[in-house]
Design a protein around this motif. Sequence first.
Motif, PDB file in Angstrom:
ATOM      1  N   PRO A 146       0.831  -1.207   0.000  1.00  0.00           N
ATOM      2  CA  PRO A 146       0.000   0.000   0.000  1.00  0.00           C
ATOM      3  C   PRO A 146       0.864   1.255   0.000  1.00  0.00           C
ATOM      4  N   ALA A 147       1.734   1.376  -0.988  1.00  0.00           N
ATOM      5  CA  ALA A 147       2.739   2.437  -1.001  1.00  0.00           C
ATOM      6  C   ALA A 147       2.227   3.663  -1.748  1.00  0.00           C
ATOM      7  N   THR A 148       2.448   4.833  -1.159  1.00  0.00           N
ATOM      8  CA  THR A 148       2.154   6.118  -1.789  1.00  0.00           C
ATOM      9  C   THR A 148       3.352   7.027  -1.574  1.00  0.00           C
ATOM     10  N   VAL A 149       3.320   8.196  -2.217  1.00  0.00           N
ATOM     11  CA  VAL A 149       4.394   9.174  -1.995  1.00  0.00           C
ATOM     12  C   VAL A 149       4.506   9.507  -0.513  1.00  0.00           C
ATOM     13  N   GLU A 150       3.372   9.599   0.162  1.00  0.00           N
ATOM     14  CA  GLU A 150       3.364  10.001   1.573  1.00  0.00           C
ATOM     15  C   GLU A 150       3.883   8.923   2.508  1.00  0.00           C
TER      16      GLU A 150
END
Length: 443
Positions: A146-150
């Motif tokens: 569940p990777a995002t920039v944040e």
Amino acid sequence: MAQPRYKQLVDRLAADIRAGRLRPGTRLPTHRDLAVREGLALVTATRVYAELQEMGLVSGETGRGTFVKEALPRGQGIDLSAWSADTVDLSFNYPSSPGQTDLLRVALRQLAVAGDLESLLRYQPHGGREHERATAARHLASRGLPATVETTLLVSGAQHGLTTAAMALLEPGDVVAVDALTYPGFKLAAEANRLELVPIPAAGRGPDLGALAALCKQRRVRAVYVMPTLHNPLGWVMSATRCRDLVAIARHHGLILIEDGAYAFLAEGAPPPLASLAPETTVYVSSLSKSVATGLRVGFVCAPSAWIPKLERAIRATTWNTPAIMTAIGCGWMEDGTVARLEEEKRRDAAMRQGLVADILGPLKRVGHPCSYFVWLPLAQEVRADEVAMALMRERVSVSTALPFSTSAHVPHAIRLAIGSVDLATLTRSLETVARVIAERTY
């Protein structure tokens, strides 16, 4: 002041071992026999052997006795390098695919004409520039994270990621549950951050979760360090059911899960990462070291957004930011598909090498994964791992014993072979040497 008599005995035995008068593998008298022979109390004789063991000169083995140890080379799998130019290194993995050097030449030429080259000479944001974090997040998302920039940060390799996780999220004295055999680099990170590691025994293809649950009732466990997909050194891939059970224990006891995915790219069809099951309590660490090149010190940390500021401070305290040029190259290769292609090549390469292992080592007991770059060899009861390692060193083959991987008082007699760092012809000859050396000591 006169030296205590038991200290004199320690010094005398140590001198005999170092001078070769007591040869490696020699069984020493039992504690009781030593006490009678030297006129000591039994507790004092036990203290003599304890001090020799702390000096690394003897090893005590339950049910077998106390033995003089072989003087293994520096590191034993932690400070890993070929010991001389003519030594075959089967202690450390740095897998490489044909043509990677040419890929680097092309990447450097492309970088040289890039419009923002000057920016690479400046300080970077601690967790990476936003567009590079976005690239890393997409790379991790393709693995089911569940990777995002944040929630994604760039670090200088997986070892740096593990160290920053320990620095940022744990306090000195915290208890961390780990496998009884685990990655030596995390042991170093724990030592540097003064964490207490408590071993969890293995149970089939994963840690004994019943033992973990019992430990959590007895101690205030703060975190669990785990390699669910392609464990180093045992090569297991935890089942989806066992992963869910681990997550349930973590949630029940409020544990931090530190998930190491350094070798996960080799295991196709594996269950989803723990971070996808429990994103609120998992910090996921991986890198391009094994999938691309060990010299490309670019790694990734994916963690809950609330933990990101702490992790960024730990990055600042250790490296400030990842090397900008290497990060640019790594991100470029993630974007253009080079990383995916290299990973596929290395999966095929690892499977072929495991086939060689099976053919050459034949009946020797082995523990591992059919697509991994290492194999674990438990030794017969009468065979000592340090003796095997030194015999192989004399044959110019470097291997690791169980010692650097062990987190418990009992260190099994086993060796780990890293099979991804040499060409196939050299690997074949070296495996034949390993098989012969072990056979010569087995009866």
